[in-house]
Motif scaffolding. Structure first.
Motif, PDB file in Angstrom:
ATOM      1  N   VAL A 112       0.818  -1.209   0.000  1.00 10.01           N
ATOM      2  CA  VAL A 112       0.000   0.000   0.000  1.00 10.01           C
ATOM      3  C   VAL A 112       0.854   1.262   0.000  1.00 10.01           C
ATOM      4  N   PHE A 113       1.829   1.319   0.905  1.00  8.27           N
ATOM      5  CA  PHE A 113       2.622   2.539   1.016  1.00  8.27           C
ATOM      6  C   PHE A 113       3.381   2.853  -0.269  1.00  8.27           C
ATOM      7  N   PRO A 114       4.129   1.898  -0.878  1.00  4.08           N
ATOM      8  CA  PRO A 114       4.811   2.244  -2.134  1.00  4.08           C
ATOM      9  C   PRO A 114       3.841   2.584  -3.262  1.00  4.08           C
ATOM     10  N   PHE A 115       2.673   1.915  -3.291  1.00  8.21           N
ATOM     11  CA  PHE A 115       1.703   2.197  -4.345  1.00  8.21           C
ATOM     12  C   PHE A 115       1.123   3.600  -4.207  1.00  8.21           C
ATOM     13  N   LEU A 116       0.681   3.965  -3.008  1.00 10.41           N
ATOM     14  CA  LEU A 116       0.112   5.294  -2.810  1.00 10.41           C
ATOM     15  C   LEU A 116       1.164   6.381  -2.962  1.00 10.41           C
ATOM     16  N   HIS A 117       2.377   6.098  -2.538  1.00 10.83           N
ATOM     17  CA  HIS A 117       3.445   7.092  -2.672  1.00 10.83           C
ATOM     18  C   HIS A 117       3.734   7.374  -4.146  1.00 10.83           C
ATOM     19  N   ALA A 118       3.725   6.326  -4.971  1.00 11.36           N
ATOM     20  CA  ALA A 118       4.042   6.508  -6.387  1.00 11.36           C
ATOM     21  C   ALA A 118       2.875   7.129  -7.148  1.00 11.36           C
ATOM     22  N   THR A 119       1.664   6.615  -6.950  1.00 12.25           N
ATOM     23  CA  THR A 119       0.515   7.095  -7.725  1.00 12.25           C
ATOM     24  C   THR A 119      -0.035   8.412  -7.195  1.00 12.25           C
ATOM     25  N   GLY A 120       0.267   8.765  -5.938  1.00 12.72           N
ATOM     26  CA  GLY A 120      -0.182  10.054  -5.421  1.00 12.72           C
ATOM     27  C   GLY A 120       0.411  11.213  -6.182  1.00 12.72           C
ATOM     28  N   LEU A 143      -1.847   6.482   8.391  1.00 10.00           N
ATOM     29  CA  LEU A 143      -0.920   7.557   8.032  1.00 10.00           C
ATOM     30  C   LEU A 143      -0.724   7.626   6.521  1.00 10.00           C
ATOM     31  N   ALA A 144      -0.612   6.461   5.883  1.00  7.96           N
ATOM     32  CA  ALA A 144      -0.449   6.440   4.431  1.00  7.96           C
ATOM     33  C   ALA A 144      -1.685   6.991   3.735  1.00  7.96           C
ATOM     34  N   LEU A 145      -2.868   6.622   4.232  1.00  9.81           N
ATOM     35  CA  LEU A 145      -4.103   7.140   3.649  1.00  9.81           C
ATOM     36  C   LEU A 145      -4.221   8.643   3.854  1.00  9.81           C
ATOM     37  N   LEU A 146      -3.858   9.121   5.046  1.00 10.34           N
ATOM     38  CA  LEU A 146      -3.926  10.549   5.327  1.00 10.34           C
ATOM     39  C   LEU A 146      -2.986  11.328   4.429  1.00 10.34           C
ATOM     40  N   GLN A 147      -1.771  10.819   4.283  1.00 10.27           N
ATOM     41  CA  GLN A 147      -0.809  11.512   3.428  1.00 10.27           C
ATOM     42  C   GLN A 147      -1.302  11.555   1.976  1.00 10.27           C
ATOM     43  N   PHE A 148      -1.894  10.475   1.504  1.00 10.35           N
ATOM     44  CA  PHE A 148      -2.355  10.400   0.124  1.00 10.35           C
ATOM     45  C   PHE A 148      -3.548  11.319  -0.115  1.00 10.35           C
TER      46      PHE A 148
END
Length: 715
Positions: free
Chosen positions: A21-29, A141-146
């Motif tokens: 989840v974290f690498p996916f959201l970080h890249a696609t965000g 945290l990952a969802l909030l950042q995204f």
């Protein structure tokens, strides 16, 4: 090893979030076009990322509970630990550096060793299990950042599907009442990735033999020959030509980022229709659409899985996955591999460029760009008496992947078939780039067919004569060795910035050419002025009053630095491009491949030095002639064609094999010869031990509307 239910679930959430989840959201965000292309905006985006974060751990947790009930705690606990260990191994895979461990075998060894070590640690250490459960806090945290801090946050205000969210700050105006007159219908057509020099015939006009629709438009409209786009990417160029504001790469191409646009200004007095495959600039509830799906949830899940696979795989495995660096969707349709990467460097050391034969399949779907375009034409509404129509049509042609013939017939090239390129950057081998130009020109011919269909539809609806019709492109595409297709530099500026701009004014009957520095930024003020509305605060000018004076032009990419060039230099580059592309111009489609066939092949054919296929150790497995276009040839062409077909039936058509050196690359060419005439040629590539070629005929006496494609396999 007793383990509580909540602890097991938190462990799964923590491991899944860290691994996927974290690498996916970080890249696609940072890549908002990925979600826009799939229609995942507004609440759809929120639901997707939340479900993607929690559903897989929940499914794994339910499986754990079922195993514990059926087989007992020990078996279920070991299965859960093995799952967690596998996820931990996924975290380690991207860290594998290039070299022996970056190969598939090295990656497999790393994965097995990491999984075994993680399994042993989790089985023997309660502290490790509790620490992994604490990692579940990374998920919110990952969802909030995204959703709150990444560029994707701007998509939350965009309309998706049936959402009726109104644009913030929307402005609508009504034109001043003029007795006996009403504002004209406005049709704005935007092609994608179309440089204007590709349409020219080498003499400063539009190539009539290949692009009859553009040529016909130029005869009745005003052609701004040296028009330019201010953006080198769809996601900055389309908002600019809809809003009249300079491109801003920090804004998402959605209505929430641009509260004032042609849609909001015209909404009070115009009926709105928008076909936007890559942007969401019209989020108004009254904005009609074709209803064409952007791929749906299934396509989003498939493409997301491919993105994740590319993110977590080491280089050796990543090179064998479908590529995600050339489009934002349908990655399985544009797959590429390590051989394509080797071609980017200008090398073909093992002769293994992965390119299957271009094989037209009668039962194959049209493809998303053409099917969406046809759906938009069918949905194009008639003008209501009380309100005229503003129609915005963004057509994804001739954008990659290049897979259409000029009659909109589709072929498949798996992988993508764009040799000599990696991502958006061409290699240094000019001959490999030249091999792609015919495919690009074929697809540009498909764009011309699309334009012809639009004009025919407008005439059928009775809208053509009294309408303002603007035809342009968001940006061009470069074929400069060592440069990106859409990455602007001082060398390829004119290739990317130079776009077609045709304006057919209401009731205009005769075409003319303007050579000033027009820009797509001039489209919004022109449309508003024709509609009788104010155009204050816009960067462009009303073209009815003349072309504004621009001494310098600027290209803004989605990523990277802006590039500025004087208009005089831009004109010189345009002239150089027209000269360089002259060998591809004129003569219809049968002469396209003549431009790239090596001189040695032509000379051998002219001298009658052809050999039979069996003498070269080649075996033709299949030989098929295919017709493109429905226009029958003229009587002389038909007689010549019958003679050529008779020659092939009697064995007079033979295969000629020529090996050509191009720097470090060695390319084998296959030619088909009838008598002493070379009637077809193509490079031969190897794939999985077989050699494939697709021969496009030329030189044979066929109608310009009858491009014939000869496909065969040799070994």
């Amino acid at each position: 090893m007793e383990r509580s239910g909540p602890l097991a679930f938190l462990q799964l959430v923590g491991a899944w979030t860290l691994a996927v989840v974290f690498p996916f959201l970080h890249a696609t965000g940072r890549e908002t076009p990925f979600y826009i292309a799939h229609g995942a905006t507004g609440m759809r985006l929120v639901v997707f990322v939340v479900v993607a974060t929690l559903l897989p751990p929940l499914v794994a947790f339910c499986a754990y509970l079922l195993l514990r009930r059926l087989l007992g705690q020990v078996v279920a606990g070991r299965a859960l630990t093995a799952t967690l260990a596998g996820l931990i191994a996924l975290i380690a895979l991207p860290l594998v550096a290039r070299g022996p461990l970056g190969s598939p075998l090295g990656a497999a060894i790393v994965a097995v060793l990491t999984s075994a070590g993680a399994f042993a640690i989790l089985v023997g250490s309660a502290v490790a299990r509790r620490t992994l459960a604490l990692c579940a806090a990374v998920a919110p945290l990952a969802l909030l950042q995204f959703l709150a801090f990444s560029p994707a946050r701007e998509l939350l205000s965009a309309r998706s599907g049936g959402d009726t969210t109104r644009q913030v700050g929307a402005v609508s105006e009504k034109p001043p009442a003029t007795p006996g007159r009403s504002p004209p219908t406005v049709v704005l057509v935007v092609f994608d990735e179309l440089p204007v020099h590709a349409l020219e015939d080498g003499r400063g006009g539009i190539d009539r033999s290949r692009f009859p629709a553009f040529h016909g438009l130029a005869r009745v409209a005003t052609w701004y020959r040296f028009a330019s786009s201010p953006g080198s990417d769809t996601y900055v160029a389309v908002p600019a030509l809809v809003t009249g504001l300079p491109p801003d790469p920090d804004r998402a191409p959605v209505a929430a980022s641009y509260p004032s646009s042609l849609f909001t200004r015209l909404r009070g007095s115009y009926r709105l229709f928008a076909e936007e495959p890559e942007t969401v600039m019209c989020a108004l509830p009254e904005c009609e659409r074709s209803g064409q799906s952007r791929g749906g949830l299934q396509q989003l899940l498939i493409d997301s899985a491919i993105v994740v696979a590319n993110l977590i795989s080491p280089p050796g495995l990543r090179d064998r996955l479908p590529r995600v660096d050339q489009t934002y969707q349908d990655f399985l349709d544009t797959a590429g591999g390590s051989e394509a990467a080797a071609a980017e460097a200008g090398r073909d050391d093992e002769g293994r460029l992965q390119m299957k034969v271009l094989n037209r399949r009668g039962g194959q779907a049209l493809g998303r760009p053409v099917s969406a375009f046809r759906a938009a034409l069918q949905a194009l509404p008639r003008v209501a008496r009380e309100r005229p129509l503003f129609a915005f049509l963004h057509i994804e042609l001739p954008h990659v992947p290049w897979q259409y013939f000029p009659d909109l017939g589709r072929y498949r090239a798996e992988p993508l078939g764009m040799i000599g390129i990696l991502g958006d950057r061409w290699g240094t081998n000019q001959s490999q780039i030249d091999q792609e130009r015919p495919r690009f020109l074929f697809q540009t011919g498909a764009a011309d067919a699309g334009l012809g269909a639009i004009v025919a539809r407008l005439r059928a609806l009775g809208l053509w004569d009294r309408s303002l019709v603007v035809v342009t492109a968001d940006h061009g595409s470069a074929f400069t060795p060592g440069r990106g297709r859409r990455t602007p530099t001082s060398d390829n500026f004119a290739e990317i910035a130079g776009v077609p701009l045709f304006v057919k004014w209401p009731r205009q009957k005769r075409g003319r050419v303007e050579n000033g520095p027009a820009s797509t930024l001039d489209i919004p003020p022109t449309v508003l002025a024709v509609a009788g509305l104010k155009a204050d605060g816009l960067a462009g000018s009303d073209l009815r009053r003349g072309i504004p004076r621009r001494t310098r032009l600027t290209l803004t990419p989605l990523k990277g630095k802006k590039v500025s060039l004087s208009f005089a230099t831009f004109m010189r580059q345009r002239a150089a491009l027209a000269h360089a592309w002259r060998r591809f111009a004129n003569g219809g489609w049968e002469r396209v491949s003549t431009a790239i066939a090596p001189p040695a092949l032509k000379a051998a054919a002219a001298a009658g030095q052809a050999r039979r296929a069996d003498a070269l150790g080649l075996r033709i497995l299949s030989l098929r002639w295919r017709r493109i276009g429905r226009t029958p040839p003229s009587p002389p062409d038909r007689r010549e064609l019958r003679r050529a077909q008779a020659a092939r039936r009697t064995g007079a058509a033979v295969v000629l094999n020529v090996e050509v050196e191009h720097g470090p690359a060695r390319l084998r060419w296959i030619g088909v010869v009838a008598g002493n005439r070379l009637i077809g040629a193509a490079p031969v590539y190897e794939w999985l031990g077989r050699r494939f070629a697709s021969i496009t005929s030329f030189g044979a006496p066929v109608s310009t509307r009858q491009l014939r494609n000869l496909s065969f396999v040799v070994r």
